[in-house]
Design a protein around this motif. Sequence first.
Motif, mmCIF file in Angstrom:
data_model
loop_
_atom_site.group_PDB
_atom_site.id
_atom_site.type_symbol
_atom_site.label_atom_id
_atom_site.label_comp_id
_atom_site.label_asym_id
_atom_site.label_seq_id
_atom_site.Cartn_x
_atom_site.Cartn_y
_atom_site.Cartn_z
ATOM 1 N N ARG A 89 5.587 -6.975 -8.523
ATOM 2 C CA ARG A 89 4.186 -7.235 -8.164
ATOM 3 C C ARG A 89 4.095 -8.516 -7.337
ATOM 4 O O ARG A 89 3.392 -8.584 -6.338
ATOM 5 C CB ARG A 89 3.344 -7.357 -9.431
ATOM 6 N N LEU B 196 5.381 -7.848 -3.851
ATOM 7 C CA LEU B 196 4.410 -7.068 -3.081
ATOM 8 C C LEU B 196 3.270 -7.954 -2.602
ATOM 9 O O LEU B 196 2.843 -7.867 -1.448
ATOM 10 C CB LEU B 196 3.857 -5.914 -3.920
ATOM 11 N N ASP B 197 2.769 -8.802 -3.495
ATOM 12 C CA ASP B 197 1.667 -9.691 -3.131
ATOM 13 C C ASP B 197 2.083 -10.709 -2.067
ATOM 14 O O ASP B 197 1.284 -11.092 -1.218
ATOM 15 C CB ASP B 197 1.115 -10.418 -4.364
ATOM 16 N N GLY C 43 4.288 -10.135 0.211
ATOM 17 C CA GLY C 43 4.594 -9.440 1.459
ATOM 18 C C GLY C 43 6.070 -9.253 1.710
ATOM 19 O O GLY C 43 6.458 -8.760 2.769
ATOM 20 N N THR D 25 7.379 -3.759 0.710
ATOM 21 C CA THR D 25 6.338 -2.888 1.253
ATOM 22 C C THR D 25 6.339 -1.516 0.588
ATOM 23 O O THR D 25 5.750 -0.580 1.119
ATOM 24 C CB THR D 25 6.533 -2.706 2.770
ATOM 25 N N THR E 125 -0.404 -3.899 -3.012
ATOM 26 C CA THR E 125 -0.604 -5.274 -3.465
ATOM 27 C C THR E 125 -1.683 -5.272 -4.547
ATOM 28 O O THR E 125 -2.369 -4.268 -4.750
ATOM 29 C CB THR E 125 -1.047 -6.183 -2.302
ATOM 30 N N SER E 126 -1.864 -6.386 -5.204
ATOM 31 C CA SER E 126 -2.886 -6.494 -6.245
ATOM 32 C C SER E 126 -4.282 -6.257 -5.671
ATOM 33 O O SER E 126 -5.118 -5.601 -6.302
ATOM 34 C CB SER E 126 -2.830 -7.865 -6.918
#
Length: 100
Positions: free
Chosen positions: A51, A54-55, A57, A60, A64-65
Motif C-alpha cells: 500500500r 502504491l501511494d 508511486g 503500479t 492508491t489509497s
Amino acid sequence: MGKKRSRPRRAFTAEFKAEIVELCQRGDRTIGQIARDFDLTETAVRQWVKRAELDAGSRTDGLTSDERAELARLRQENRRLQQDNEILKRATAFFAREIR
C-alpha cells in the motif's frame, strides 16, 4: 490434528504502520523477521508495504489509497442511485395502474 485458532482482529494506527513500513524499506531485516519481532502477521506487513509503495508511486499494479477511497464512494453512490431508480420504477408502475 486440531485446527489452529485464528488470531483476533487488531487495529493499528497509521503511524505504527508507517514505522513498520519504514523498517521494512530500510532493508536491515526481512519482512518475516520484522513481523515476528512485533507479533504481526507477515501477510499484514506485506500488504502495508505494498500500500505504501502504491501511494508513493513506486508500484503500479494496484490502486492508491485515494483511488480506493474514490472507488468506495462511487460504489456507494451507485448503490444509492440504483435504489432511487427502483423506487421510481415502482412509483411509475403504481401510478400507471391508478390512471387506468
